[in-house]
Design a protein around this motif. Structure first.
Motif, PDB file in Angstrom:
ATOM      1  N   GLU A  58      10.659  10.700  12.335  1.00  0.00           N
ATOM      2  CA  GLU A  58      10.506  11.301  11.018  1.00  0.00           C
ATOM      3  C   GLU A  58      10.228  10.204  10.011  1.00  0.00           C
ATOM      4  OE1 GLU A  58      13.545  13.985   9.754  1.00  0.00           O
ATOM      5  OE2 GLU A  58      13.866  14.700  11.794  1.00  0.00           O
ATOM      6  N   ILE A  59       9.229  10.447   9.173  1.00  0.00           N
ATOM      7  CA  ILE A  59       8.930   9.496   8.112  1.00  0.00           C
ATOM      8  C   ILE A  59       8.819  10.265   6.808  1.00  0.00           C
ATOM      9  CG2 ILE A  59       7.739   7.886   9.647  1.00  0.00           C
ATOM     10  CD1 ILE A  59       5.138   8.870   8.263  1.00  0.00           C
ATOM     11  N   PRO A  60       9.004   9.598   5.671  1.00  0.00           N
ATOM     12  CA  PRO A  60       8.867  10.278   4.384  1.00  0.00           C
ATOM     13  C   PRO A  60       7.400  10.604   4.107  1.00  0.00           C
ATOM     14  CG  PRO A  60       9.247   7.948   4.058  1.00  0.00           C
ATOM     15  CD  PRO A  60       9.380   8.203   5.531  1.00  0.00           C
ATOM     16  N   SER A  61       7.161  11.539   3.195  1.00  0.00           N
ATOM     17  CA  SER A  61       5.777  11.899   2.885  1.00  0.00           C
ATOM     18  C   SER A  61       5.089  10.807   2.075  1.00  0.00           C
ATOM     19  CB  SER A  61       5.710  13.237   2.156  1.00  0.00           C
ATOM     20  OG  SER A  61       6.439  13.173   0.949  1.00  0.00           O
ATOM     21  N   GLN A  62       5.868   9.992   1.364  1.00  0.00           N
ATOM     22  CA  GLN A  62       5.296   8.816   0.688  1.00  0.00           C
ATOM     23  C   GLN A  62       5.827   7.579   1.384  1.00  0.00           C
ATOM     24  OE1 GLN A  62       5.097   8.511  -3.633  1.00  0.00           O
ATOM     25  NE2 GLN A  62       5.881   6.432  -3.465  1.00  0.00           N
ATOM     26  N   VAL A  63       4.914   6.765   1.904  1.00  0.00           N
ATOM     27  CA  VAL A  63       5.296   5.584   2.670  1.00  0.00           C
ATOM     28  C   VAL A  63       4.691   4.347   2.016  1.00  0.00           C
ATOM     29  CG1 VAL A  63       5.246   4.482   4.940  1.00  0.00           C
ATOM     30  CG2 VAL A  63       5.258   6.964   4.774  1.00  0.00           C
ATOM     31  N   ILE A  64       5.483   3.306   1.896  1.00  0.00           N
ATOM     32  CA  ILE A  64       5.010   2.039   1.352  1.00  0.00           C
ATOM     33  C   ILE A  64       4.875   1.068   2.524  1.00  0.00           C
ATOM     34  CG2 ILE A  64       5.529   0.125  -0.189  1.00  0.00           C
ATOM     35  CD1 ILE A  64       7.172   2.239  -1.833  1.00  0.00           C
ATOM     36  N   VAL A  65       3.648   0.604   2.741  1.00  0.00           N
ATOM     37  CA  VAL A  65       3.347  -0.263   3.882  1.00  0.00           C
ATOM     38  C   VAL A  65       2.883  -1.626   3.370  1.00  0.00           C
ATOM     39  CG1 VAL A  65       1.841  -0.567   5.882  1.00  0.00           C
ATOM     40  CG2 VAL A  65       2.724   1.693   5.335  1.00  0.00           C
ATOM     41  N   HIS A  66       3.387  -2.682   3.995  1.00  0.00           N
ATOM     42  CA  HIS A  66       2.987  -4.047   3.652  1.00  0.00           C
ATOM     43  C   HIS A  66       2.024  -4.565   4.710  1.00  0.00           C
ATOM     44  CE1 HIS A  66       6.226  -4.836   0.586  1.00  0.00           C
ATOM     45  NE2 HIS A  66       6.592  -3.669   1.116  1.00  0.00           N
ATOM     46  N   THR A  67       1.033  -5.327   4.269  1.00  0.00           N
ATOM     47  CA  THR A  67       0.102  -5.992   5.175  1.00  0.00           C
ATOM     48  C   THR A  67      -0.310  -7.301   4.523  1.00  0.00           C
ATOM     49  OG1 THR A  67      -1.860  -5.681   6.568  1.00  0.00           O
ATOM     50  CG2 THR A  67      -2.019  -4.891   4.296  1.00  0.00           C
ATOM     51  N   ALA A  68      -0.771  -8.251   5.314  1.00  0.00           N
ATOM     52  CA  ALA A  68      -1.211  -9.532   4.761  1.00  0.00           C
ATOM     53  C   ALA A  68      -2.391  -9.307   3.824  1.00  0.00           C
ATOM     54  CB  ALA A  68      -1.585 -10.495   5.884  1.00  0.00           C
ATOM     55  N   LEU A  69      -2.567 -10.217   2.886  1.00  0.00           N
ATOM     56  CA  LEU A  69      -3.595 -10.072   1.853  1.00  0.00           C
ATOM     57  C   LEU A  69      -5.005 -10.152   2.413  1.00  0.00           C
ATOM     58  CD1 LEU A  69      -4.237  -9.819  -1.170  1.00  0.00           C
ATOM     59  CD2 LEU A  69      -3.993 -12.292  -1.353  1.00  0.00           C
ATOM     60  N   HIS A  70      -5.226 -11.026   3.379  1.00  0.00           N
ATOM     61  CA  HIS A  70      -6.577 -11.258   3.892  1.00  0.00           C
ATOM     62  C   HIS A  70      -6.682 -10.916   5.378  1.00  0.00           C
ATOM     63  CE1 HIS A  70      -7.456 -13.323   0.172  1.00  0.00           C
ATOM     64  NE2 HIS A  70      -6.353 -14.038   0.332  1.00  0.00           N
ATOM     65  N   VAL A 122       0.845  -1.186   0.000  1.00  0.00           N
ATOM     66  CA  VAL A 122       0.000   0.000   0.000  1.00  0.00           C
ATOM     67  C   VAL A 122       0.884   1.241   0.000  1.00  0.00           C
ATOM     68  CG1 VAL A 122      -1.861   1.193   1.210  1.00  0.00           C
ATOM     69  CG2 VAL A 122      -1.711  -1.301   1.331  1.00  0.00           C
ATOM     70  N   THR A 123       0.680   2.103  -0.992  1.00  0.00           N
ATOM     71  CA  THR A 123       1.413   3.363  -1.061  1.00  0.00           C
ATOM     72  C   THR A 123       0.526   4.445  -0.463  1.00  0.00           C
ATOM     73  OG1 THR A 123       2.532   2.642  -3.080  1.00  0.00           O
ATOM     74  CG2 THR A 123       2.611   4.992  -2.575  1.00  0.00           C
ATOM     75  N   LEU A 124       1.071   5.144   0.524  1.00  0.00           N
ATOM     76  CA  LEU A 124       0.313   6.176   1.231  1.00  0.00           C
ATOM     77  C   LEU A 124       1.034   7.512   1.133  1.00  0.00           C
ATOM     78  CD1 LEU A 124       0.343   3.566   3.767  1.00  0.00           C
ATOM     79  CD2 LEU A 124      -1.822   4.756   3.731  1.00  0.00           C
ATOM     80  N   LYS A 125       0.279   8.583   1.075  1.00  0.00           N
ATOM     81  CA  LYS A 125       0.827   9.939   1.128  1.00  0.00           C
ATOM     82  C   LYS A 125       0.562  10.460   2.530  1.00  0.00           C
ATOM     83  CE  LYS A 125       1.450  14.293  -1.053  1.00  0.00           C
ATOM     84  NZ  LYS A 125       2.675  14.532  -0.340  1.00  0.00           N
ATOM     85  N   ALA A 126       1.630  10.558   3.317  1.00  0.00           N
ATOM     86  CA  ALA A 126       1.516  10.979   4.717  1.00  0.00           C
ATOM     87  C   ALA A 126       1.569  12.492   4.812  1.00  0.00           C
ATOM     88  CB  ALA A 126       2.637  10.354   5.539  1.00  0.00           C
ATOM     89  N   ASP A 127       0.784  13.050   5.732  1.00  0.00           N
ATOM     90  CA  ASP A 127       0.820  14.500   5.930  1.00  0.00           C
ATOM     91  C   ASP A 127       1.088  14.898   7.378  1.00  0.00           C
ATOM     92  OD1 ASP A 127      -1.595  13.865   7.087  1.00  0.00           O
ATOM     93  OD2 ASP A 127      -2.792  15.223   5.867  1.00  0.00           O
ATOM     94  N   ARG A 128       1.101  13.925   8.293  1.00  0.00           N
ATOM     95  CA  ARG A 128       1.339  14.226   9.700  1.00  0.00           C
ATOM     96  C   ARG A 128       1.882  12.971  10.378  1.00  0.00           C
ATOM     97  NH1 ARG A 128       0.470  18.525  12.459  1.00  0.00           N
ATOM     98  NH2 ARG A 128      -0.669  19.456  10.754  1.00  0.00           N
ATOM     99  N   SER A 129       2.849  13.174  11.306  1.00  0.00           N
ATOM    100  CA  SER A 129       3.389  12.022  12.046  1.00  0.00           C
ATOM    101  C   SER A 129       3.437  12.337  13.535  1.00  0.00           C
ATOM    102  CB  SER A 129       4.782  11.647  11.542  1.00  0.00           C
ATOM    103  OG  SER A 129       5.726  12.605  11.941  1.00  0.00           O
TER     104      SER A 129
END
Length: 154
Positions: free
Chosen positions: A29-41, A18-25
């Protein structure tokens, strides 16, 4: 912990990327575009992200590896996160232009940003503590058994 909007969801094997555009943390410090993995189901504890929706994301990035979240984390759609947001306060606004490459992709030349996790270094300590408690419990049980046997011997 960060607030972000889902911009893309891609299925890879048994995971969703999942590619997310972050605006607040709220932590590190995290990047403004974050790639997050999660299980399929959901049955595998995968979190059901939907493209275009905004979330409060609780993700881990232990030892600089890929970001991960699950159904068991407090990750939730932003409209359901009022209690958490109230507790967390305003957080830190993200800087524009920061992006992160997915470490699962080839190359991995750039080390991804890392959010410090206070529990990282304490995990082995917790394991040792649990082992010690288990061993102490077994020893106490053995002593009780031996004392009871000694009482029954004339």
């Amino acid at each position: 912990m960060f607030r972000a909007k889902v911009v893309d969801i891609e299925q890879r094997a048994e995971n969703l990327v999942v590619t997310l555009k972050a605006d607040r943390s709220w932590k590190g410090e995290i990047p403004s575009q974050v790639i997050v993995h999660t299980a399929l189901h959901e049955a595998s504890c995968g979190f059901g992200f939907e493209e275009g929706k905004e979330y409060l994301v609780y993700a881990t990035n232990e030892k600089g590896q890929q970001w991960e979240t699950s159904l068991c984390s407090r990750t939730s759609e932003i409209t359901n996160a009022e209690e958490d947001l109230s507790f967390l306060g305003t957080g830190t606004e993200m800087k524009d232009g920061q992006t992160e490459k997915d470490p699962a992709d080839a190359g991995q030349e750039d080390e991804p940003d890392h959010v410090s996790n206070k529990n990282e270094s304490s995990t082995p300590a917790r394991l040792y503590a649990a082992s010690g408690i288990l061993i102490a419990g077994v020893l106490v049980a053995l002593i009780i058994i031996l004392l009871r046997r000694n009482r029954n011997v004339p």
